[in-house]
Design a protein around this motif. Structure first.
Motif, PDB file in Angstrom:
ATOM      1  N   PHE A  61       1.059  -0.777   0.369  1.00 32.15           N
ATOM      2  CA  PHE A  61       0.161  -0.219  -0.225  1.00 32.15           C
ATOM      3  C   PHE A  61       0.956   1.297  -0.010  1.00 32.15           C
ATOM      4  O   PHE A  61       1.732   1.431   0.915  1.00 32.15           O
ATOM      5  CB  PHE A  61      -1.101   0.255   1.076  1.00 32.15           C
ATOM      6  N   ARG A  62       0.524   2.065  -1.484  1.00 33.48           N
ATOM      7  CA  ARG A  62       1.483   3.122  -1.187  1.00 33.48           C
ATOM      8  C   ARG A  62       0.846   3.823  -2.057  1.00 33.48           C
ATOM      9  O   ARG A  62       0.451   2.844  -3.496  1.00 33.48           O
ATOM     10  CB  ARG A  62       2.987   2.867  -1.083  1.00 33.48           C
ATOM     11  N   LYS A  63       1.157   5.310  -2.034  1.00 34.93           N
ATOM     12  CA  LYS A  63       0.684   5.757  -3.958  1.00 34.93           C
ATOM     13  C   LYS A  63       0.847   5.171  -5.087  1.00 34.93           C
ATOM     14  O   LYS A  63       2.410   5.466  -5.349  1.00 34.93           O
ATOM     15  CB  LYS A  63       1.376   7.162  -3.313  1.00 34.93           C
ATOM     16  N   GLY A  64      -0.310   5.323  -5.798  1.00 31.06           N
ATOM     17  CA  GLY A  64       0.537   4.533  -6.912  1.00 31.06           C
ATOM     18  C   GLY A  64       0.064   2.951  -7.090  1.00 31.06           C
ATOM     19  O   GLY A  64       0.007   2.458  -8.502  1.00 31.06           O
ATOM     20  N   SER A  65       0.052   2.612  -6.526  1.00 30.17           N
ATOM     21  CA  SER A  65      -0.559   1.242  -6.077  1.00 30.17           C
ATOM     22  C   SER A  65      -1.307   1.176  -6.558  1.00 30.17           C
ATOM     23  O   SER A  65      -2.594   1.489  -5.745  1.00 30.17           O
ATOM     24  CB  SER A  65       0.313   0.383  -4.777  1.00 30.17           C
ATOM     25  N   ARG A  66      -1.787  -0.605  -6.336  1.00 29.65           N
ATOM     26  CA  ARG A  66      -3.293  -1.145  -7.119  1.00 29.65           C
ATOM     27  C   ARG A  66      -4.175  -0.924  -5.446  1.00 29.65           C
ATOM     28  O   ARG A  66      -5.169   0.170  -5.678  1.00 29.65           O
ATOM     29  CB  ARG A  66      -3.301  -2.273  -7.530  1.00 29.65           C
ATOM     30  N   SER A  67      -3.471  -1.396  -4.438  1.00 28.55           N
ATOM     31  CA  SER A  67      -3.749  -1.227  -3.025  1.00 28.55           C
ATOM     32  C   SER A  67      -4.798   0.547  -2.997  1.00 28.55           C
ATOM     33  O   SER A  67      -5.810   0.715  -2.191  1.00 28.55           O
ATOM     34  CB  SER A  67      -3.051  -1.984  -1.695  1.00 28.55           C
ATOM     35  N   TYR A  68      -3.877   1.144  -3.828  1.00 32.36           N
ATOM     36  CA  TYR A  68      -3.746   2.681  -2.993  1.00 32.36           C
ATOM     37  C   TYR A  68      -4.896   3.182  -3.815  1.00 32.36           C
ATOM     38  O   TYR A  68      -6.362   3.610  -3.785  1.00 32.36           O
ATOM     39  CB  TYR A  68      -2.770   3.157  -2.907  1.00 32.36           C
ATOM     40  N   GLY A  74      -6.091  -4.111   2.256  1.00 31.17           N
ATOM     41  CA  GLY A  74      -5.357  -5.430   2.033  1.00 31.17           C
ATOM     42  C   GLY A  74      -5.864  -6.526   0.953  1.00 31.17           C
ATOM     43  O   GLY A  74      -5.568  -7.307   1.303  1.00 31.17           O
ATOM     44  N   ASN A  75      -5.939  -5.711   0.134  1.00 32.64           N
ATOM     45  CA  ASN A  75      -5.756  -6.056  -1.809  1.00 32.64           C
ATOM     46  C   ASN A  75      -7.166  -7.487  -1.442  1.00 32.64           C
ATOM     47  O   ASN A  75      -6.660  -8.481  -2.031  1.00 32.64           O
ATOM     48  CB  ASN A  75      -4.737  -6.494  -1.960  1.00 32.64           C
ATOM     49  N   VAL A  76      -8.588  -6.774   0.101  1.00 33.16           N
ATOM     50  CA  VAL A  76      -9.267  -7.970  -0.385  1.00 33.16           C
ATOM     51  C   VAL A  76     -10.014  -8.013  -1.505  1.00 33.16           C
ATOM     52  O   VAL A  76     -10.668  -6.516  -1.822  1.00 33.16           O
ATOM     53  CB  VAL A  76      -9.829  -7.496   0.569  1.00 33.16           C
ATOM     54  N   GLY A  77     -10.234  -9.423  -1.830  1.00 37.18           N
ATOM     55  CA  GLY A  77     -10.848  -9.331  -3.551  1.00 37.18           C
ATOM     56  C   GLY A  77     -10.350  -8.808  -5.150  1.00 37.18           C
ATOM     57  O   GLY A  77     -10.131  -9.071  -5.531  1.00 37.18           O
ATOM     58  N   ASN A  78      -9.226  -8.608  -4.176  1.00 37.51           N
ATOM     59  CA  ASN A  78      -8.318  -8.023  -5.519  1.00 37.51           C
ATOM     60  C   ASN A  78      -6.718  -9.421  -5.488  1.00 37.51           C
ATOM     61  O   ASN A  78      -6.359  -9.525  -4.393  1.00 37.51           O
ATOM     62  CB  ASN A  78      -7.110  -7.331  -5.601  1.00 37.51           C
ATOM     63  N   THR A  79      -6.743  -9.765  -6.773  1.00 37.61           N
ATOM     64  CA  THR A  79      -6.710 -10.903  -7.466  1.00 37.61           C
ATOM     65  C   THR A  79      -5.692 -11.110  -7.965  1.00 37.61           C
ATOM     66  O   THR A  79      -5.399  -9.510  -8.951  1.00 37.61           O
ATOM     67  CB  THR A  79      -7.712 -12.559  -7.999  1.00 37.61           C
ATOM     68  N   ASP A  80      -4.657 -12.356  -8.550  1.00 37.98           N
ATOM     69  CA  ASP A  80      -3.755 -12.386  -9.783  1.00 37.98           C
ATOM     70  C   ASP A  80      -3.936 -12.013 -10.611  1.00 37.98           C
ATOM     71  O   ASP A  80      -3.600 -11.474 -12.184  1.00 37.98           O
ATOM     72  CB  ASP A  80      -2.693 -13.215  -9.317  1.00 37.98           C
ATOM     73  N   SER A  81      -5.473 -12.581 -11.232  1.00 39.69           N
ATOM     74  CA  SER A  81      -6.176 -12.849 -12.396  1.00 39.69           C
ATOM     75  C   SER A  81      -6.273 -11.095 -12.654  1.00 39.69           C
ATOM     76  O   SER A  81      -6.452 -10.594 -14.097  1.00 39.69           O
ATOM     77  CB  SER A  81      -7.633 -13.619 -12.533  1.00 39.69           C
ATOM     78  N   GLY A  82      -5.722 -10.305 -11.655  1.00 41.50           N
ATOM     79  CA  GLY A  82      -6.641  -8.300 -12.361  1.00 41.50           C
ATOM     80  C   GLY A  82      -7.874  -8.116 -11.492  1.00 41.50           C
ATOM     81  O   GLY A  82      -8.282  -7.091 -11.825  1.00 41.50           O
ATOM     82  N   ALA A  83      -8.585  -9.125 -10.604  1.00 41.60           N
ATOM     83  CA  ALA A  83     -10.198  -8.853 -10.594  1.00 41.60           C
ATOM     84  C   ALA A  83      -9.871  -7.896  -9.276  1.00 41.60           C
ATOM     85  O   ALA A  83      -8.843  -7.515  -8.780  1.00 41.60           O
ATOM     86  CB  ALA A  83     -11.030  -9.493  -9.907  1.00 41.60           C
ATOM     87  N   ASN A  84     -10.569  -6.305  -9.105  1.00 39.88           N
ATOM     88  CA  ASN A  84     -10.499  -5.209  -8.311  1.00 39.88           C
ATOM     89  C   ASN A  84     -11.771  -5.637  -7.310  1.00 39.88           C
ATOM     90  O   ASN A  84     -12.481  -5.207  -8.008  1.00 39.88           O
ATOM     91  CB  ASN A  84     -10.266  -4.126  -8.490  1.00 39.88           C
TER      92      ASN A  84
END
Length: 196
Positions: A61-68, A74-84
């Motif tokens: 978690f940092r500016k520019g990241s997917r979780s940000y 916690g990237n809950v529901g964000n998957t390796d397949s690219g689901a967000n």
């Protein structure tokens, strides 16, 4: 190294090729200035807050990241397949993270079934393959164990990268130690989040 763990299934939940060790956990500025102030406003136990913070650090978690970008530390529901899974505010994302962890700890998640056999099949991770900076092999081993709620078991299911390194576990255990609390990879999630 890419092929070393292809089609391998380990018995148990400890990655054998990386020893548990103490690491220095230095939180980035985004966590210090945005995540922690928002987390402190919420009425969670110290154990849950420390676990969430260490995991937020490991989830990048940092500016520019997917979780940000998704307000999902916690990237809950964000998957390796690219689901967000995108949340409206960071506070919403923190609450989702806390509820997700509490649900798992209480044995109310079908993906973390207490007392049941878990088999994590070996697989190839395109995300790891496309991100050599991770320093991990794209072919990941599998694991087979009866899920009892132990921290190392939980992390093996939760994090793809944790299949080929113990850094995720090391970070959590070390972050608790830096805050004056001793936990181990064998401690149960339910007991960790009860620490106050």
């Amino acid at each position: 190294m890419t092929e070393k763990y292809k089609d391998i299934i380990f018995d148990g939940s400890t990655f054998p090729d990386d020893k548990y060790k103490t690491v220095k956990v230095v939180l980035n500025d985004t966590i210090k200035t945005e995540y922690l102030p928002a987390l402190e406003k919420l009425p969670y136990t110290k154990g849950l807050k420390l676990l969430m913070t260490a995991m937020t650090h490991m989830e990048g978690f940092r500016k520019g990241s997917r979780s940000y970008r998704t307000n999902n530390p916690g990237n809950v529901g964000n998957t390796d397949s690219g689901a967000n899974k995108k949340l409206v505010t960071l506070s919403d994302g923190i609450q989702l993270q806390a509820e997700h962890l509490k649900k798992i700890a209480e044995g109310k998640s079908k993906y973390y079934p207490l007392g049941k056999q878990i088999t994590l099949k070996p697989f190839y991770s395109p995300e790891i393959a496309n991100n050599p900076q991770y320093g991990l092999p794209a072919n990941l081993p599998g694991y087979k164990f009866v899920y009892t709620g132990k921290l190392d078991q939980f992390i093996k299911i939760y994090s793809t990268g944790a299949r080929v390194t113990n850094i995720y576990i090391n970070t959590i255990v070390s972050y608790f130690a830096q805050n004056g609390i001793t936990i181990t990879p064998a401690d149960k999630l339910i007991d960790i989040i009860a620490i106050d």
